[in-house]
Design a protein around this motif. Structure first.
Motif, PDB file in Angstrom:
ATOM      1  N   ILE A   1       0.835  -1.209   0.000  1.00  0.00           N
ATOM      2  CA  ILE A   1       0.000   0.000   0.000  1.00  0.00           C
ATOM      3  C   ILE A   1       0.869   1.260   0.000  1.00  0.00           C
ATOM      4  O   ILE A   1       0.677   2.164  -0.809  1.00  0.00           O
ATOM      5  CB  ILE A   1      -0.954   0.015   1.217  1.00  0.00           C
ATOM      6  CG1 ILE A   1      -1.893  -1.206   1.163  1.00  0.00           C
ATOM      7  CG2 ILE A   1      -1.771   1.312   1.258  1.00  0.00           C
ATOM      8  CD1 ILE A   1      -2.770  -1.356   2.386  1.00  0.00           C
ATOM      9  N   CYS A   2       1.847   1.301   0.919  1.00  0.00           N
ATOM     10  CA  CYS A   2       2.673   2.506   1.024  1.00  0.00           C
ATOM     11  C   CYS A   2       4.135   2.282   0.686  1.00  0.00           C
ATOM     12  O   CYS A   2       4.908   3.233   0.602  1.00  0.00           O
ATOM     13  CB  CYS A   2       2.564   3.096   2.429  1.00  0.00           C
ATOM     14  SG  CYS A   2       3.326   2.063   3.719  1.00  0.00           S
TER      15      CYS A   2
ATOM     16  N   THR B   1       0.655  -6.444  10.822  1.00  0.00           N
ATOM     17  CA  THR B   1       0.331  -5.465  11.873  1.00  0.00           C
ATOM     18  C   THR B   1       0.339  -4.052  11.304  1.00  0.00           C
ATOM     19  O   THR B   1      -0.549  -3.249  11.597  1.00  0.00           O
ATOM     20  CB  THR B   1       1.348  -5.565  13.029  1.00  0.00           C
ATOM     21  OG1 THR B   1       1.303  -6.886  13.574  1.00  0.00           O
ATOM     22  CG2 THR B   1       1.022  -4.567  14.120  1.00  0.00           C
ATOM     23  N   HIS B   2       1.326  -3.751  10.477  1.00  0.00           N
ATOM     24  CA  HIS B   2       1.442  -2.424   9.887  1.00  0.00           C
ATOM     25  C   HIS B   2       0.226  -2.068   9.031  1.00  0.00           C
ATOM     26  O   HIS B   2      -0.254  -0.932   9.059  1.00  0.00           O
ATOM     27  CB  HIS B   2       2.710  -2.350   9.029  1.00  0.00           C
ATOM     28  CG  HIS B   2       2.717  -1.209   8.063  1.00  0.00           C
ATOM     29  ND1 HIS B   2       2.924   0.099   8.442  1.00  0.00           N
ATOM     30  CD2 HIS B   2       2.503  -1.184   6.712  1.00  0.00           C
ATOM     31  CE1 HIS B   2       2.859   0.885   7.381  1.00  0.00           C
ATOM     32  NE2 HIS B   2       2.607   0.145   6.314  1.00  0.00           N
ATOM     33  N   LYS B   3      -0.286  -3.021   8.272  1.00  0.00           N
ATOM     34  CA  LYS B   3      -1.405  -2.751   7.365  1.00  0.00           C
ATOM     35  C   LYS B   3      -2.670  -2.312   8.096  1.00  0.00           C
ATOM     36  O   LYS B   3      -3.553  -1.684   7.507  1.00  0.00           O
ATOM     37  CB  LYS B   3      -1.699  -3.981   6.506  1.00  0.00           C
ATOM     38  CG  LYS B   3      -0.739  -4.141   5.328  1.00  0.00           C
ATOM     39  CD  LYS B   3      -1.189  -5.259   4.402  1.00  0.00           C
ATOM     40  CE  LYS B   3      -0.322  -5.315   3.166  1.00  0.00           C
ATOM     41  NZ  LYS B   3      -0.736  -6.389   2.239  1.00  0.00           N
ATOM     42  N   LEU B   4      -2.753  -2.632   9.392  1.00  0.00           N
ATOM     43  CA  LEU B   4      -3.901  -2.202  10.175  1.00  0.00           C
ATOM     44  C   LEU B   4      -3.974  -0.675  10.259  1.00  0.00           C
ATOM     45  O   LEU B   4      -5.055  -0.109  10.439  1.00  0.00           O
ATOM     46  CB  LEU B   4      -3.843  -2.800  11.593  1.00  0.00           C
ATOM     47  CG  LEU B   4      -3.914  -4.330  11.678  1.00  0.00           C
ATOM     48  CD1 LEU B   4      -3.739  -4.793  13.121  1.00  0.00           C
ATOM     49  CD2 LEU B   4      -5.240  -4.845  11.131  1.00  0.00           C
ATOM     50  N   THR B   5      -2.820  -0.010  10.102  1.00  0.00           N
ATOM     51  CA  THR B   5      -2.822   1.464  10.132  1.00  0.00           C
ATOM     52  C   THR B   5      -3.502   2.025   8.888  1.00  0.00           C
ATOM     53  O   THR B   5      -3.993   3.155   8.896  1.00  0.00           O
ATOM     54  CB  THR B   5      -1.385   2.017  10.214  1.00  0.00           C
ATOM     55  OG1 THR B   5      -0.642   1.632   9.039  1.00  0.00           O
ATOM     56  CG2 THR B   5      -0.670   1.471  11.434  1.00  0.00           C
TER      57      THR B   5
END
Length: 228
Positions: free
Chosen positions: A14-15, A27-31
């Motif tokens: 995504i980023c 975990t990061h993708k939850l942001t």
């Protein structure tokens, strides 16, 4: 896919941010999604990371397992100990890139920077007046509500600001912490010391609007006005 062992090679699609372990990406993708799968069974508050939930639970239990090895003060979060210890070390790792002033917390630096931009993003929803800091709105709104949450434990007098309460307490203790470096005269308030220094500088900034005579201290002008 991993390219070199030990390097940050797992990328968020995504980023584009990279991580050393694939599990970190989940975990990061939850942001990005806003999902908060970890729920506090005491108050119901939700979190995107289990670590944040575990830390939050300590606020409900009152447990403070992390201790400062200098003064023994305890904290609920390890990061809070790191920030606290800067009081002892004097460390200020966050520096303003405009004026060079340094701060012990990144939040304090962010709040400081609006001084340079002139931005006032916090607005009173009663009168529309704007402020640089959120705390300014909170204190200001008490002029509308009449709230005075800071109460003297000696005489029960109340104040809208904690600083006013601290200054008031000197009346009971007799303490005068502000000292003139010229004549050593002491005062309970910093403002009183500033006005007093006009006596030494010779500046007479307080003028009688009746006869024009000038005085270095407001108290002297007040006494003078009685003759009129």
């Amino acid at each position: 896919m991993p390219k070199e062992r030990g390097k940050s090679v797992y990328d968020c699609d995504i980023c584009g941010k990279s991580f050393s372990l694939k599990s970190y990406i989940a975990t990061h993708k939850l942001t990005h999604t806003g999902e908060k799968p970890y729920h506090c069974d005491i108050c119901g508050k939700s979190f995107s990371m289990k670590f944040n939930l575990d830390t939050h639970r300590l606020t409900n239990t009152g447990e403070k397992p992390y201790q400062c090895d200098i003064c023994s003060k305890t904290f609920a979060r390890r990061s809070a100990v790191t920030v606290h210890k800067r009081i002892h070390t004097g460390e200020k790792p966050f520096q303003c890139d405009i004026c060079g002033k340094s701060f012990s917390r990144d939040g304090n630096l962010a709040a400081h920077k609006v001084i340079h931009t002139g931005e006032k993003p916090f607005q009173c929803d009663i009168c529309g007046k704007s402020f640089t800091h959120k705390s300014g709105v909170i204190v200001h709104k008490r002029t509308h509500t009449g709230e005075k949450p800071y109460q003297c434990d000696i005489c029960d007098k109340s104040f809208s600001q904690s600083g006013d309460l601290s200054t008031h307490r000197f009346i009971h203790t007799g303490e005068k912490p502000y000292h003139c470096d010229i004549c050593s005269k002491s005062f309970t308030q910093k403002g009183h010391l500033s006005r007093h220094k006009g006596v030494h500088s010779g500046v007479k900034s307080h003028h009688c609007d009746t006869c024009g005579e000038s005085f270095s201290e407001i108290d002297h002008l007040t006494t003078h006005r009685l003759i009129h």
